[in-house]
Design a protein around this motif. Structure first.
Motif, PDB file in Angstrom:
ATOM      1  N   ALA A  64       0.695  -1.177  -0.040  1.00  0.00           N
ATOM      2  CA  ALA A  64       0.081  -0.136  -0.152  1.00  0.00           C
ATOM      3  C   ALA A  64       0.809   1.304   0.106  1.00  0.00           C
ATOM      4  O   ALA A  64       0.457   2.303  -0.683  1.00  0.00           O
ATOM      5  N   ARG A  65       1.950   1.338   0.695  1.00  0.00           N
ATOM      6  CA  ARG A  65       2.969   2.384   0.674  1.00  0.00           C
ATOM      7  C   ARG A  65       3.666   2.429  -0.689  1.00  0.00           C
ATOM      8  O   ARG A  65       3.848   3.635  -1.048  1.00  0.00           O
ATOM      9  N   ALA A  66       3.779   1.421  -1.186  1.00  0.00           N
ATOM     10  CA  ALA A  66       4.604   1.550  -2.272  1.00  0.00           C
ATOM     11  C   ALA A  66       3.690   2.347  -3.543  1.00  0.00           C
ATOM     12  O   ALA A  66       4.212   3.067  -4.344  1.00  0.00           O
ATOM     13  N   ILE A  67       2.599   1.708  -3.424  1.00  0.00           N
ATOM     14  CA  ILE A  67       1.369   2.347  -4.527  1.00  0.00           C
ATOM     15  C   ILE A  67       1.513   3.896  -4.233  1.00  0.00           C
ATOM     16  O   ILE A  67       1.390   4.630  -5.077  1.00  0.00           O
ATOM     17  N   GLY A 111      -3.038   2.576 -11.576  1.00  0.00           N
ATOM     18  CA  GLY A 111      -2.418   1.570 -11.181  1.00  0.00           C
ATOM     19  C   GLY A 111      -2.898   0.204 -11.219  1.00  0.00           C
ATOM     20  O   GLY A 111      -4.271   0.377 -11.374  1.00  0.00           O
ATOM     21  N   LEU A 112      -2.325  -0.812 -11.731  1.00  0.00           N
ATOM     22  CA  LEU A 112      -2.903  -2.220 -11.959  1.00  0.00           C
ATOM     23  C   LEU A 112      -2.266  -3.105 -10.983  1.00  0.00           C
ATOM     24  O   LEU A 112      -0.865  -3.208 -10.988  1.00  0.00           O
ATOM     25  N   LEU A 113      -2.823  -3.537  -9.954  1.00  0.00           N
ATOM     26  CA  LEU A 113      -2.364  -4.177  -8.886  1.00  0.00           C
ATOM     27  C   LEU A 113      -2.803  -5.825  -9.196  1.00  0.00           C
ATOM     28  O   LEU A 113      -3.800  -6.173  -8.969  1.00  0.00           O
ATOM     29  N   PHE A 114      -1.822  -6.694  -9.415  1.00  0.00           N
ATOM     30  CA  PHE A 114      -2.129  -8.133  -9.494  1.00  0.00           C
ATOM     31  C   PHE A 114      -1.877  -8.659  -7.950  1.00  0.00           C
ATOM     32  O   PHE A 114      -0.497  -8.693  -7.540  1.00  0.00           O
ATOM     33  N   ILE A 115      -2.606  -9.136  -7.174  1.00  0.00           N
ATOM     34  CA  ILE A 115      -2.522  -9.479  -5.923  1.00  0.00           C
ATOM     35  C   ILE A 115      -3.054 -10.798  -5.338  1.00  0.00           C
ATOM     36  O   ILE A 115      -4.277 -11.107  -6.015  1.00  0.00           O
ATOM     37  N   GLY A 116      -2.313 -11.693  -4.837  1.00  0.00           N
ATOM     38  CA  GLY A 116      -2.928 -13.083  -4.460  1.00  0.00           C
ATOM     39  C   GLY A 116      -4.044 -12.777  -3.478  1.00  0.00           C
ATOM     40  O   GLY A 116      -4.159 -11.757  -2.772  1.00  0.00           O
ATOM     41  N   ALA A 117      -4.906 -13.890  -3.711  1.00  0.00           N
ATOM     42  CA  ALA A 117      -6.256 -13.762  -2.960  1.00  0.00           C
ATOM     43  C   ALA A 117      -6.007 -13.596  -1.171  1.00  0.00           C
ATOM     44  O   ALA A 117      -7.225 -13.249  -0.671  1.00  0.00           O
ATOM     45  N   SER A 118      -4.926 -14.173  -0.967  1.00  0.00           N
ATOM     46  CA  SER A 118      -4.827 -13.938   0.597  1.00  0.00           C
ATOM     47  C   SER A 118      -4.572 -12.585   1.289  1.00  0.00           C
ATOM     48  O   SER A 118      -4.498 -12.503   2.429  1.00  0.00           O
ATOM     49  N   HIS A 119      -4.193 -11.804   0.461  1.00  0.00           N
ATOM     50  CA  HIS A 119      -3.790 -10.421   0.601  1.00  0.00           C
ATOM     51  C   HIS A 119      -5.082  -9.582   1.054  1.00  0.00           C
ATOM     52  O   HIS A 119      -6.071 -10.017   0.569  1.00  0.00           O
ATOM     53  N   ILE A 126      -4.929   1.132   1.373  1.00  0.00           N
ATOM     54  CA  ILE A 126      -4.820   1.948   0.380  1.00  0.00           C
ATOM     55  C   ILE A 126      -4.900   3.234   0.649  1.00  0.00           C
ATOM     56  O   ILE A 126      -6.106   3.618   1.314  1.00  0.00           O
ATOM     57  N   ALA A 127      -4.215   4.365   0.023  1.00  0.00           N
ATOM     58  CA  ALA A 127      -4.387   5.988   0.565  1.00  0.00           C
ATOM     59  C   ALA A 127      -5.852   6.354   0.214  1.00  0.00           C
ATOM     60  O   ALA A 127      -6.267   5.638  -0.817  1.00  0.00           O
ATOM     61  N   GLY A 128      -6.323   6.889   0.964  1.00  0.00           N
ATOM     62  CA  GLY A 128      -7.758   7.218   0.575  1.00  0.00           C
ATOM     63  C   GLY A 128      -8.152   8.259  -0.647  1.00  0.00           C
ATOM     64  O   GLY A 128      -9.223   8.312  -1.166  1.00  0.00           O
ATOM     65  N   ASP A 129      -7.042   8.791  -1.021  1.00  0.00           N
ATOM     66  CA  ASP A 129      -7.337   9.649  -2.028  1.00  0.00           C
ATOM     67  C   ASP A 129      -7.164   8.798  -3.684  1.00  0.00           C
ATOM     68  O   ASP A 129      -7.044   9.345  -4.771  1.00  0.00           O
ATOM     69  N   ILE A 130      -7.152   7.602  -3.350  1.00  0.00           N
ATOM     70  CA  ILE A 130      -6.933   6.706  -4.621  1.00  0.00           C
ATOM     71  C   ILE A 130      -8.400   6.030  -4.596  1.00  0.00           C
ATOM     72  O   ILE A 130      -8.864   5.171  -3.772  1.00  0.00           O
ATOM     73  N   GLU A 131      -8.930   6.241  -5.829  1.00  0.00           N
ATOM     74  CA  GLU A 131     -10.054   5.565  -6.320  1.00  0.00           C
ATOM     75  C   GLU A 131      -9.977   4.164  -6.704  1.00  0.00           C
ATOM     76  O   GLU A 131      -9.091   3.892  -7.599  1.00  0.00           O
ATOM     77  N   VAL A 132     -10.452   3.116  -6.076  1.00  0.00           N
ATOM     78  CA  VAL A 132     -10.119   1.915  -6.153  1.00  0.00           C
ATOM     79  C   VAL A 132     -11.155   1.157  -7.006  1.00  0.00           C
ATOM     80  O   VAL A 132     -12.487   1.257  -6.499  1.00  0.00           O
ATOM     81  N   LYS A 133     -10.826   0.345  -7.792  1.00  0.00           N
ATOM     82  CA  LYS A 133     -11.950  -0.618  -8.463  1.00  0.00           C
ATOM     83  C   LYS A 133     -11.349  -2.038  -8.338  1.00  0.00           C
ATOM     84  O   LYS A 133     -10.140  -2.262  -8.833  1.00  0.00           O
ATOM     85  N   CYS A 134     -12.156  -2.807  -8.067  1.00  0.00           N
ATOM     86  CA  CYS A 134     -11.686  -4.422  -8.290  1.00  0.00           C
ATOM     87  C   CYS A 134     -12.307  -5.157  -9.436  1.00  0.00           C
ATOM     88  O   CYS A 134     -13.579  -4.950  -9.621  1.00  0.00           O
TER      89      CYS A 134
END
Length: 194
Positions: free
Chosen positions: A157-160, A170-178, A184-192
């Motif tokens: 999250a800090r690296a992003i 940003g495109l985050l490829f992340i394992g299901a256990s994470h 994630i910083a609040g000013d980043i709009e997140v879509k899954c």
């Protein structure tokens, strides 16, 4: 505005680098050869569907930063790791390479130290020669794995936050256990992508 698209991934043995042969052997031992092969076909199908879904997003790759679970470096070394892993057959890394070839930038996503720690526990588990050694390795890993994952998620999250600039995606490829999303910083709009 900064945007992040989160893609929950399923790792294939090829994604696991030097541990892939041991993981495959352990998987076959646990599931049996036929179920292991069926599982690998499902994973292959997952990646084919995901590749099409990523292509259909119509991303501006010139403003795209890629964050890859398990990748601790950016720049030339990060690109080399992506290309080498893609060449070994990793569908995940083939998708990342395709995006890089079109102009996306790969970012250092993980802490090398935390990855080395986790790898040490997993290696001890996979290389255990006796049932007692395996039980002890499982117990040691069990005591630290949740904290390691929490620390990895915080680092990601800090690296992003540190590298994703205004107007970029940003495109985050992340394992299901994470569980990175709450960090994630609040000013980043997140879509899954599901």
């Amino acid at each position: 505005m900064r945007k992040l698209i989160v893609i929950r991934i399923v790792h294939s043995p090829t994604d696991m680098g030097s541990a892939s042969a041991s993981l495959e052997k352990a998987g076959i031992s646990t599931l049996g050869k036929q179920r292991w092969q069926e599982n690998q076909k499902k994973i292959e199908s997952f990646w084919l569907d995901l590749e099409k879904e990523v292509d259909d997003l119509g991303l501006d790759v010139g403003k795209l930063r890629i964050y890859q679970d398990g990748l601790p470096c950016a720049g030339a070394l990060g690109e080399r790791i992506v290309r080498e892993t893609a060449a070994k057959g990793s569908k995940n890394y083939q998708i990342v390479q395709k995006l890089m070839d079109r102009g996306a930038k790969i970012e250092a996503t993980e802490s090398a130290d935390l990855l080395r720690q986790e790898y040490g526990y997993i290696k001890a588990l996979l290389e255990a020669k006796t049932d007692e050694m395996k039980r002890m390795a499982e117990e040691r890993y069990s005591q630290v794995k949740d904290k390691l994952l929490e620390d990895r998620d915080l680092f990601i999250a800090r690296a992003i936050d540190a590298t994703l600039a205004e107007g970029e995606t940003g495109l985050l490829f992340i394992g299901a256990s994470h569980n990175v999303l709450p960090k994630i910083a609040g000013d980043i709009e997140v879509k899954c992508l599901d």
